[in-house]
Each structure stands twice: as structure tokens, then as C-alpha cells.
Design a protein around this motif. Structure first.
Motif, PDB file in Angstrom:
ATOM      1  N   MET A  14      -5.403   0.704   2.527  1.00 35.10           N
ATOM      2  CA  MET A  14      -5.538   0.175   3.227  1.00 35.10           C
ATOM      3  C   MET A  14      -6.384  -0.401   4.814  1.00 35.10           C
ATOM      4  O   MET A  14      -6.651  -1.328   4.986  1.00 35.10           O
ATOM      5  CB  MET A  14      -3.911   0.211   4.097  1.00 35.10           C
ATOM      6  CG  MET A  14      -2.912  -0.882   5.077  1.00 35.10           C
ATOM      7  SD  MET A  14      -2.089  -0.607   5.754  1.00 35.10           S
ATOM      8  CE  MET A  14      -2.347   0.859   6.890  1.00 35.10           C
ATOM      9  N   MET A  15      -5.853   0.721   5.555  1.00 30.72           N
ATOM     10  CA  MET A  15      -7.592   0.460   6.237  1.00 30.72           C
ATOM     11  C   MET A  15      -8.505   0.038   5.468  1.00 30.72           C
ATOM     12  O   MET A  15      -9.911  -0.834   6.552  1.00 30.72           O
ATOM     13  CB  MET A  15      -7.863   2.038   7.131  1.00 30.72           C
ATOM     14  CG  MET A  15      -6.168   2.304   8.169  1.00 30.72           C
ATOM     15  SD  MET A  15      -5.733   1.004   9.146  1.00 30.72           S
ATOM     16  CE  MET A  15      -7.529   1.027  10.528  1.00 30.72           C
ATOM     17  N   LYS A  16      -9.150   0.323   4.358  1.00 30.50           N
ATOM     18  CA  LYS A  16     -10.444  -0.333   4.082  1.00 30.50           C
ATOM     19  C   LYS A  16     -10.324  -1.293   3.817  1.00 30.50           C
ATOM     20  O   LYS A  16     -11.197  -2.507   4.671  1.00 30.50           O
ATOM     21  CB  LYS A  16     -10.459   0.875   2.686  1.00 30.50           C
ATOM     22  CG  LYS A  16     -12.178   0.447   2.216  1.00 30.50           C
ATOM     23  CD  LYS A  16     -12.473   0.952   0.771  1.00 30.50           C
ATOM     24  CE  LYS A  16     -13.309   0.191   0.485  1.00 30.50           C
ATOM     25  NZ  LYS A  16     -13.201   1.070  -1.343  1.00 30.50           N
ATOM     26  N   ASP A  17      -9.054  -2.147   3.195  1.00 37.15           N
ATOM     27  CA  ASP A  17      -8.841  -3.295   3.185  1.00 37.15           C
ATOM     28  C   ASP A  17      -8.856  -4.126   4.453  1.00 37.15           C
ATOM     29  O   ASP A  17      -9.349  -5.624   4.677  1.00 37.15           O
ATOM     30  CB  ASP A  17      -8.262  -3.935   2.090  1.00 37.15           C
ATOM     31  CG  ASP A  17      -7.983  -3.573   0.727  1.00 37.15           C
ATOM     32  OD1 ASP A  17      -9.034  -3.145   0.400  1.00 37.15           O
ATOM     33  OD2 ASP A  17      -6.444  -3.749   0.059  1.00 37.15           O
TER      34      ASP A  17
ATOM     35  N   TYR B   4       1.007  -1.128  -0.035  1.00 33.61           N
ATOM     36  CA  TYR B   4       0.466  -0.227   0.018  1.00 33.61           C
ATOM     37  C   TYR B   4       0.321   1.156   0.144  1.00 33.61           C
ATOM     38  O   TYR B   4       1.773   1.478   0.924  1.00 33.61           O
ATOM     39  CB  TYR B   4      -0.733   0.380   1.497  1.00 33.61           C
ATOM     40  CG  TYR B   4      -2.074  -1.378   1.043  1.00 33.61           C
ATOM     41  CD1 TYR B   4      -2.960  -0.786   0.730  1.00 33.61           C
ATOM     42  CD2 TYR B   4      -1.684  -2.348   1.918  1.00 33.61           C
ATOM     43  CE1 TYR B   4      -4.346  -1.980   0.621  1.00 33.61           C
ATOM     44  CE2 TYR B   4      -2.529  -3.649   1.852  1.00 33.61           C
ATOM     45  CZ  TYR B   4      -4.509  -3.062   1.228  1.00 33.61           C
ATOM     46  OH  TYR B   4      -4.712  -3.849   1.625  1.00 33.61           O
ATOM     47  N   THR B   5       0.735   2.423  -0.896  1.00 28.71           N
ATOM     48  CA  THR B   5       0.980   3.623  -0.753  1.00 28.71           C
ATOM     49  C   THR B   5       0.228   5.012  -0.500  1.00 28.71           C
ATOM     50  O   THR B   5       0.614   5.639   0.025  1.00 28.71           O
ATOM     51  CB  THR B   5       1.371   3.965  -1.896  1.00 28.71           C
ATOM     52  OG1 THR B   5       0.715   4.105  -3.063  1.00 28.71           O
ATOM     53  CG2 THR B   5       2.401   3.378  -2.331  1.00 28.71           C
ATOM     54  N   ASP B   6      -1.150   3.954   0.407  1.00 31.69           N
ATOM     55  CA  ASP B   6      -2.161   4.766   0.746  1.00 31.69           C
ATOM     56  C   ASP B   6      -2.905   4.622   2.129  1.00 31.69           C
ATOM     57  O   ASP B   6      -3.112   3.617   1.492  1.00 31.69           O
ATOM     58  CB  ASP B   6      -3.451   5.273  -0.189  1.00 31.69           C
ATOM     59  CG  ASP B   6      -4.573   5.805   0.395  1.00 31.69           C
ATOM     60  OD1 ASP B   6      -4.528   6.051   1.125  1.00 31.69           O
ATOM     61  OD2 ASP B   6      -5.108   6.633  -0.833  1.00 31.69           O
ATOM     62  N   VAL B   7      -2.651   5.582   3.079  1.00 29.56           N
ATOM     63  CA  VAL B   7      -3.072   4.975   4.232  1.00 29.56           C
ATOM     64  C   VAL B   7      -4.568   4.204   4.092  1.00 29.56           C
ATOM     65  O   VAL B   7      -5.266   3.240   4.689  1.00 29.56           O
ATOM     66  CB  VAL B   7      -2.780   5.290   5.606  1.00 29.56           C
ATOM     67  CG1 VAL B   7      -3.225   4.937   7.026  1.00 29.56           C
ATOM     68  CG2 VAL B   7      -1.484   5.333   5.139  1.00 29.56           C
ATOM     69  N   ASP B   8      -5.395   5.304   3.978  1.00 34.79           N
ATOM     70  CA  ASP B   8      -7.134   5.332   4.204  1.00 34.79           C
ATOM     71  C   ASP B   8      -7.510   3.965   3.052  1.00 34.79           C
ATOM     72  O   ASP B   8      -8.230   3.068   3.495  1.00 34.79           O
ATOM     73  CB  ASP B   8      -7.735   6.590   3.344  1.00 34.79           C
ATOM     74  CG  ASP B   8      -7.369   7.578   4.234  1.00 34.79           C
ATOM     75  OD1 ASP B   8      -7.713   7.243   5.260  1.00 34.79           O
ATOM     76  OD2 ASP B   8      -7.233   7.974   3.468  1.00 34.79           O
TER      77      ASP B   8
END
Length: 91
Positions: free
Chosen positions: A85-88, A79-83
Motif C-alpha cells: 500500500m505504501m509503495k503504491d 490491500y492486505t500488505d502495508v508495504d
């Protein structure tokens, strides 16, 4: 009880940090050293474990997992995007 003096050499930073800690606990260095010595005598050894810092099984497994992920990054999603990653993670 008769008393005697004892001189020891130590790193000045360690001494300062220990004095601050013991002051927080409401004692001075002399009291702390006396507690240590009394506990050593009572236990007939050091009053704490002296051991190499070896990771437990769970930590060793986590280290192996990270090594595997570094060796074969194509097998794992990154991931390069925290949002994202959190969604997954929360899905």
C-alpha cells in the motif's frame, strides 16, 4: 464581597476529572465555577456554543465516499500488505 454557598449534583467521575483538569490549570473547582458564571453573565448566555455535533462538508463527503466503497468494493483496490500500500501511495 459577600459570599454564598451553592450545592450541585454531578456524576462523581465528571467531578474528579474536572478537579484534576482545574488543578492542572492552577485553580480549584470553586474558582472554575466562578469563572464560568462570570463569563455567562458577561456574555448574557453560555460562554461556549451549545450545538449538535454535525460533521462539516468534508467529513460528510468522506463518509459518502466510504459508503460508496463498501457498496461497490470491486471498483476499488484493497490491500492486505502495508508495504504494498505504501509503495503504491508513494509512487
Amino acid at each position: 464581597m459577600a459570599t454564598t454557598s451553592m450545592n450541585i449534583r454531578m456524576d462523581s467521575t465528571i467531578k474528579r476529572q474536572a478537579q484534576e483538569l482545574f488543578a492542572t490549570l492552577g485553580m480549584d473547582m470553586t474558582t472554575a465555577v466562578n469563572i464560568f458564571l462570570r463569563q455567562s453573565i458577561r456574555r448574557q448566555g453560555l460562554p461556549f456554543d451549545v450545538a449538535l455535533n454535525r460533521p462539516n462538508r468534508e467529513t460528510l463527503e468522506a463518509i459518502a465516499e466510504v459508503r460508496e466503497m463498501k457498496k461497490h468494493p470491486e471498483r476499488y483496490k484493497g490491500y492486505t500488505d502495508v508495504d504494498a500500500m505504501m509503495k503504491d501511495m508513494l509512487a
